[in-house]
Structure formats: structure tokens, C-alpha cells
Design an enzyme around this catalytic site. Structure first.
Site, mmCIF file in Angstrom:
data_model
loop_
_atom_site.group_PDB
_atom_site.id
_atom_site.type_symbol
_atom_site.label_atom_id
_atom_site.label_comp_id
_atom_site.label_asym_id
_atom_site.label_seq_id
_atom_site.Cartn_x
_atom_site.Cartn_y
_atom_site.Cartn_z
ATOM 1 N N PHE A 133 2.408 1.398 3.557
ATOM 2 C CA PHE A 133 2.055 0.141 4.220
ATOM 3 C C PHE A 133 0.725 -0.349 3.665
ATOM 4 C CE2 PHE A 133 0.311 -2.418 7.672
ATOM 5 C CZ PHE A 133 1.412 -3.035 8.249
ATOM 6 N N GLY A 134 0.760 -1.568 3.068
ATOM 7 C CA GLY A 134 -0.473 -2.151 2.531
ATOM 8 C C GLY A 134 -1.072 -3.078 3.571
ATOM 9 N N THR A 137 2.396 -7.637 4.823
ATOM 10 C CA THR A 137 2.673 -9.074 4.686
ATOM 11 C C THR A 137 4.018 -9.357 4.018
ATOM 12 O OG1 THR A 137 1.599 -9.283 2.526
ATOM 13 C CG2 THR A 137 0.198 -9.565 4.469
ATOM 14 N N ASP A 201 -0.980 -16.495 -1.364
ATOM 15 C CA ASP A 201 -1.279 -17.147 -0.080
ATOM 16 C C ASP A 201 -1.589 -16.113 1.014
ATOM 17 O OD1 ASP A 201 -0.350 -19.205 -1.605
ATOM 18 O OD2 ASP A 201 0.934 -20.074 -0.079
ATOM 19 N N SER A 202 -1.124 -14.896 0.804
ATOM 20 C CA SER A 202 -1.308 -13.827 1.796
ATOM 21 C C SER A 202 -2.600 -13.049 1.562
ATOM 22 C CB SER A 202 -0.139 -12.852 1.710
ATOM 23 O OG SER A 202 -0.035 -12.361 0.386
ATOM 24 N N THR A 207 -2.578 -6.303 -0.131
ATOM 25 C CA THR A 207 -3.437 -5.332 -0.809
ATOM 26 C C THR A 207 -3.044 -5.144 -2.279
ATOM 27 O OG1 THR A 207 -1.921 -3.540 -0.262
ATOM 28 C CG2 THR A 207 -3.677 -3.987 1.333
ATOM 29 N N GLY A 266 7.517 1.208 -2.868
ATOM 30 C CA GLY A 266 7.323 2.449 -2.109
ATOM 31 C C GLY A 266 8.517 3.382 -2.147
ATOM 32 N N GLY A 269 7.154 6.380 -4.740
ATOM 33 C CA GLY A 269 5.951 7.095 -4.328
ATOM 34 C C GLY A 269 4.926 6.138 -3.762
ATOM 35 N N TYR A 473 10.271 -22.735 -4.674
ATOM 36 C CA TYR A 473 9.941 -22.142 -3.371
ATOM 37 C C TYR A 473 10.425 -23.092 -2.277
ATOM 38 C CZ TYR A 473 7.034 -19.533 -0.022
ATOM 39 O OH TYR A 473 6.579 -18.761 1.010
#
Ligand SMILES: Cc1cc2nc3c(=O)[nH]c(=O)nc-3n(C[C@H](O)[C@H](O)[C@H](O)COP(=O)(O)OP(=O)(O)OC[C@H]3O[C@@H](n4cnc5c(N)ncnc54)[C@H](O)[C@@H]3O)c2cc1C
Length: 561
Positions: A133-134, A137, A201-202, A207, A266, A269, A473
């Protein structure tokens, strides 16, 4: 959580979209289904009492608690809730309805690469599932636990690993811990005279590790590249051991390992460190806005910029529906003269210039670099826009967009509360296919939305430009169908992804695959390549503990969202 955030929605508690002095905002949202009253929601306290009992692997929990710092392992309901969903509209609906089918059973905060090695090692030993978990987002359920998973699931929140480890000023590279959030990275680099060049934008929460794991793309990608281009080396802990790719400017030593790890979400790893390229802060930054009579005309202008090798750092071509959105949600100026001037200008465009104002699109151009180059690029791109019958609007609209770009997501929370279903779907394709994909996907998404509600709103913009093509988008919004909101959401989202792949686009330009896009991946990459991804996963993660069910077809329990 390391930073306090709302339990549903975006931002810190108490952070809301400022609706004041926007006289047309509510009439616009009502047109597309917003109700006067708020849709009822459960409270955080309700959720805490409703959350499923955790699955505890006692031997693992005891050993990991013993191995890490005192407050690194959390099992309370609040932490579990805050790590259950990510950030799409469906997640917001489920949280507000109080539905949690499966939550992580514990949340663990490593403080170092060594801690991550201990966590992954013990998880492998005890057959415990691990979700990295970063910033949480992601919008395709990349961090959401699989409902049918019977084993203990831990969420490894990288929020305590956020240091710049070192900088090589001569080579212009920096070693960064993977949990470093974008906004902090940029602030620290700016203080040293550098920028990372990456600006999604996030930015506030996402991260460095998340950017690698999802192959993120930022607003300035035309100048600096996507995050994969900015990545020099990656350190990743897998159940089979640690991989640290070499720090080199280039190599022909076999397949590109960075690009095998990038986008692995993820499932191979946990990324603990990333060496990134850094750039001296640009001498100047300029913005311009041009009004185009049609979307196609704007596309032609961008293609000309590409041919002339004169693409600004930022190009954002916004279609007529997004123009409607921007105009209707805009703040009214405090100056009577300014408002009058805008009205007169629009009257002049429609009456004298005979421009169909319902079809106009605008293009925001952003330039960064040394003054001479920026001036030169502004001159060339202005000429190209004018040749394509665009009207120069100066920097006003671009500046307004730039100032509010990180807050736009707060509108999502505002209208979800009032019964509007809204989200995004994005793709990319080559130039020769772009307009056709735009038209076909637009029709498919609108048709599906209109099964549920009319009128429905569908905006679209181009925001990442490449030599061979560009991204598209889409943003959609319509009245939610009471009692069927989740099915309605999935129907619209799936229609969009199916339309992208069947019309020669990718399942995702930068949102990654996660759960929501996974059913369409094989169509894009083929059986053999999907098998290759699974084979790599089996080699690195023989017990399938690393984020099972995400990205790779056949790696999960066949969960449906
Ligand atoms: C408002 C909003 C705006 C957005 N704008 C953009 C944009 O402009 N550009 C863009 O690219 N994306 C954008 N996104 C999507 C999202 O921000 C990106 O996918 C981002 O890269 C995710 O980073 P994160 O740190 O939040 O990762 P998370 O959401 O925490 O995780 C995403 C995936 O990466 C995995 N992961 C996270 N950290 C690690 C790690 N250290 N090691 C291994 N795996 C890891 C997770 O398991 C998960 O599968 C936006 C999302 C929102 C909600």
C-alpha cells in the site's frame, strides 16, 4: 494511517470542494442527476462495528510483532477500514453503504528495507497474503483484498519509508524510499534546486513505489517522460529474495528488468527503494489557452506539434462537454467589468465569428525550460494553433485549471453525496486510430449511461502526447439508479474498457490493471504473454501470497468486484 484522511472520499477530514461564488454549479449538477438532499450514509462508527472478524494466523502475528518496532503492527478496526478500498466511485459507494466483504486482517508499517524483508519472509513462511500500500490512490481496486481469500491478509503500508536516501549531483539521480509521497518529494527536491518531473493529479498522496508499481504518468510527461522513463533502478523484496537492478544510464544486458518490475502492482514483491532521474528546476514556466472550433481540429494541431518536434511539456485538449463543465463550475469574478468582458467575448465569438459555442474545445499548453526555448516553443505552437483556426485566449483558463488541478477530485465527493455516479476511464492509441476510438468509445459509454439516466455527461481530454499517439481520458457522470448503483457503475466502467480494447486502445494508459481491468488484459497482450507474467509470478512468489488476484489473469480466486 500515517496522515489523517477522510474515511471515505479524498483529502483530509474537513477538506471539501469550495462551492461558493460558483453561480451555475448546482444547476449544472442537477441537470445530470444531482438531488437536492444528500443520499444517506453510514458513519465510521457503524463501519467499525460491521467489519468482518479478522482471520488471524497466530504464529505469523506473534513472530512479526516480535520482529518489528513496537507500534508497527496494527489490528484495530480503524486501520483495517482505512486500508480496505482504494479511490474509485464504487469504493466510495460501498463505504457509504457500510459494505465491507473482506478487509485486511492487519496493517503493518515497515520502517526500513530490512523490515520489509522480515515481513515478506515471515508471510512466505506462514502462507499469509501481502498487499503493498503506497498512497491508496489506485482506482482499479489494486489494493482491495480478495473477498474469497481464506488466508490471513496483511496490508503493508509504506507510509513510514519516505526519505530521500541520497543524491548524486553529478549524475542527476536520487535514491528515494518507496513510501515517499509525491508532494513531499517535490518539495524536498525543489529546496535542493531539482524537480522529479513527475506530477500526477494524485500527487498529494500517491507514492514513488506506487508510481513504479502502476506505471504512472504525470501531467508533464511530454517533457520528462512517464514514470517508467524516469526510473533508473528498483529494489524489490520478493518471497524468493531481493532484486536490486543496477544503477546504469543504459544497458544491453538482457531484457530490461526495470520494465519487468514496473507495472507489477505488488504481485511480484514490495518495492522498497527507487533510483530516479532528477532535473534542475526549469528557469521559467508559461501557460496558454487556445479555443478550437472542434475536437478533431485540436487533435490535428497536436499532431502538427509532434511533427515539428515542438510539443509543450503540458498539452491538454478538452472536449466540448468538459468545456461545459469548466464553464458551469467556474467562479464568477468579483469584478463586474471582467464578467461583462467575458460575456461580450462569447457573444462576439458566436454572433460575429459564427462559432458554434456548444462544439468548442480548448487546449491548455504548458511550457517549462529556459526562457529562450520556451519563447521559441510558444511562438511555433501559437502559429500551429492559429493555422488550425484556434483563438488565443491568453493564459486565463489555463491558470484557473492549474490552480485547482489537485482539488478536482473533491467534486466527485460532493456529487456522490447527492446521488450522482461519476468516475473516469482512460486509454491510449496511435494517431491513425485516435479520433475513431474517441467516437466509438464515446458512443458506447453514452449509450450505456443512458440506459440508466438521461441526460448523461461524458467529458474527455487528451493529456499525454507521444510521437506515435496519445491518451484519451473520459470522465462520466449521471444520476445513480437507487439500489443498483454498484451494478450500474460496473456496467459503465466495463463498457468503457471493452470499447477501448475492441477499438485498438489499451485497457489503461496509466491507471494500471488491478481487478477492474483484468478481464480485458488477455485481449490486449495475448495468451502467451499472460502466461509469461504468471510464470514470473510463480518463480518469485511460489505460494501466491503477493497481492493475489490483481493484474495477472489466473492468479486469484476468481473474485468478482
Ligand atoms: C484523484 C486521482 C488522480 C489521479 N491521477 C493520476 C495521474 O495523473 N497519473 C497517474 O498515473 N495516476 C493517477 N491516478 C491513479 C493513482 O494515483 C496511481 O495509480 C498511483 O501511481 C498510485 O500510487 P499509490 O502510491 O497511491 O499506490 P496505491 O494506490 O497504494 O497502490 C497501487 C498499486 O501498486 C501497488 N503498490 C503500491 N506501492 C507499492 C510498493 N511499494 N511496492 C509494490 N507494489 C506497490 C499496490 O499493491 C497496488 O496494486 C489518480 C488517482 C486519483 C484518485
Amino acid at each position: 494511517m500515517e496522515v489523517e484522511r477522510k474515511w471515505w472520499g479524498w483529502g483530509a477530514p474537513g477538506e471539501f470542494y469550495d462551492v461558493s461564488n460558483r453561480p451555475n454549479l448546482w444547476s449544472f449538477f442537477r441537470k445530470y442527476g444531482a438531488m437536492e438532499e444528500e443520499v444517506p450514509s453510514v458513519t465510521l462508527e457503524d463501519l467499525k462495528t460491521n467489519i468482518p472478524e479478522p482471520v488471524i494466523n497466530r504464529s505469523f502475528l506473534d513472530e512479526i510483532t516480535e520482529a518489528l518496532k513496537k507500534d508497527a503492527v496494527k489490528t484495530d478496526a480503524y486501520e483495517r477500514i482505512m486500508h480496505t478500498y482504494d479511490q474509485n466511485c464504487m469504493d466510495m459507494l460501498l463505504l457509504r453503504k457500510g459494505i465491507i466483504r473482506r478487509a485486511p486482517d492487519a496493517v503493518i508499517y515497515p520502517g526500513s528495507h530490512g523490515d520489509v524483508e522480515k515481513i515478506v519472509g515471515l508471510a512466505h513462511k506462514h502462507d499469509v497474503c501481502v498487499i503493498a500500500f503506497g498512497g491508496g490512490t489506485n482506482v482499479v481496486n489494486g489494493t482491495v483484498p480478495e473477498t474469497r481469500e481464506k488466508r490471513m491478509i496483511i496490508n503493508v503500508d509504506m507510509g513510514r519509508m519516505k526519505k530521500i536516501i541520497k543524491i548524486d549531483n553529478e549524475s542527476h539521480i536520487a535514491w528515494i524510499e518507496a513510501g515517499m509521497p509525491g508532494i513531499q518529494l517535490e518539495k524536498e527536491l525543489n529546496a535542493l534546486g531539482y524537480t522529479s518531473g513527475h506530477d500526477p493529479d494524485s500527487m498529494v498522496y500517491s507514492t514513488v513505489g506506487g508510481w513504479v508499481a502502476t506505471r504512472s504518468s504525470g501531467m508533464l510527461s511530454n517533457k520528462y517522460g512517464d514514470f517508467t522513463d524516469l526510473t533508473v533502478s528498483i529494489k524489490m523484496v520478493t518471497p524468493a529474495g531481493t532484486i536490486a537492478t543496477p544503477v546504469l544510464p543504459a544497458t544491453s544486458a538482457g531484457p530490461d528488468l526495470n520494465r519487468i518490475i514496473a507495472g507489477s502492482e505488488g504481485t511480484f514483491g514490495i518495492i522498497t527503494e527507487v533510483v530516479i532521474k532528477i532535473f534542475p528546476l526549469p528557469e521559467t514556466a508559461k501557460l496558454n489557452t487556445f479555443l478550437f472550433t472542434t475536437f478533431d481540429q485540436g487533435v490535428k494541431a497536436i499532431q502538427e506539434m509532434v511533427e515539428k518536434e515542438c510539443i509543450p511539456a503540458l498539452v491538454r485538449l478538452v472536449n466540448e462537454d468538459e468545456v461545459e463543465f469548466a464553464l458551469k463550475t467556474a467562479r464568477k469574478s468579483k469584478s463586474w467589468f471582467k464578467n461583462k468582458a467575458v460575456d461580450l467575448f462569447f457573444a462576439y465569438l458566436s454572433k460575429i465569428r459564427k462559432i458554434d459555442m456548444d462544439k468548442t474545445c480548448y487546449m491548455i499548453l504548458g511550457y517549462k525550460g529556459d526562457k529562450k526555448t520556451v519563447r521559441h516553443r510558444q511562438k511555433i505552437t501559437r502559429k500551429i494553433c492559429k493555422r488550425n483556426r484556434a483563438i488565443d485566449l491568453g493564459r486565463g483558463a489555463a491558470k484557473t485549471w492549474d490552480e485547482g488541478k489537485y482539488d478536482l477530485i473533491l467534486i466527485r465527493d460532493l456529487i456522490v453525496k447527492h446521488g450522482v455516479l461519476t468516475d473516469s476511464a482512460e486509454t491510449a492509441t496511435v494517431w491513425s486510430n485516435l479520433v475513431s476510438l474517441y467516437n466509438n468509445a464515446r458512443k458506447a459509454i453514452l449509450d450505456t449511461m443512458q440506459k440508466y439516466a438521461k441526460p448523461a455527461w461524458l467529458g474527455c481530454h487528451i493529456s499525454h502526447v507521444y510521437r506515435h499517439g496519445a491518451s484519451l481520458y473520459f470522465l462520466f457522470g449521471c444520476k445513480e439508479k437507487k439500489g443498483e448503483e454498484v451494478e450500474q457503475y460496473l456496467d459503465i466502467k466495463n463498457t468503457a474498457t471493452a470499447a477501448f480494447v475492441s477499438n485498438g486502445g489499451t485497457v489503461s494508459h496509466h491507471h494500471s490493471v488491478g481487478v477492474l481491468h483484468q478481464p480485458y488484459l488477455k485481449e490486449e497482450i495475448g495468451e502467451t504473454a499472460a502466461g509469461l507474467l504468471l510464470a514470473i509470478k510463480k518463480k518469485l512468489d511460489p505460494k501466491n501470497i503477493m497481492n493475489p488476484g490483481k493484474l495477472i489473469p489466473g492468479s486469484g480466486n476468481g473474485d468478482k468486484p
